[in-house]
Design a protein around this motif. Structure first.
Motif: not given
Length: 135
Positions: A43-45, A67
């Motif tokens: 996932a990329r924030d 995570s």
């Protein structure tokens, strides 16, 4: 003459055969970034930080573990797409990322965790900004 490096010729994308979805047909990778045998989620924030949520083999809210950060600086206006695959065929999940300029970079997976999850990136192609989907 085809002159761009590492760019496949334009071909129509075909849908899977009736009764076969993309998950069961093998066209989707099942990323295991830490090499524990469970499928993980990348996932990329909004800050451009990239995280791995390790699969636990559990169910429900126990499906993913805590995570861990694997990279920074992947801002959406610079890095438009990220893909999971084992591109170098070493048995470890890699990341292929595309820049807005159409460069493809390979981040080879190490099977480690945290900052040791991937070794240094390198350029593997240019001209890929023409495509809106890369599988």
């Amino acid at each position: 003459m085809f002159t761009r490096t590492s760019v496949a010729p334009r071909r129509p994308v075909r849908a899977p055969a009736a009764g076969v979805d993309r998950w069961s047909s093998g066209s989707q990778s099942r990323p295991d970034y830490n090499g524990d045998g469970h499928t993980d989620v990348l996932a990329r924030d909004p800050n451009g930080d990239v995280w791995v949520y390790p699969g636990t083999g559990g169910t429900g809210t126990g499906t993913l573990g805590n995570s861990y950060l694997v990279g920074t600086g992947f801002w959406r206006d610079s890095w438009t797409h990220m893909y999971s695959t084992d591109l170098n065929n070493d048995g470890r999940t890699d990341i292929v990322a595309r820049t807005k300029e159409g460069e493809l970079h390979l981040f080879p997976g190490t099977g480690g965790t945290g900052a040791d999850s991937f070794s240094g990136r390198y350029l593997i192609g240019v001209g890929w900004n023409y495509y809106d989907v890369i599988l």
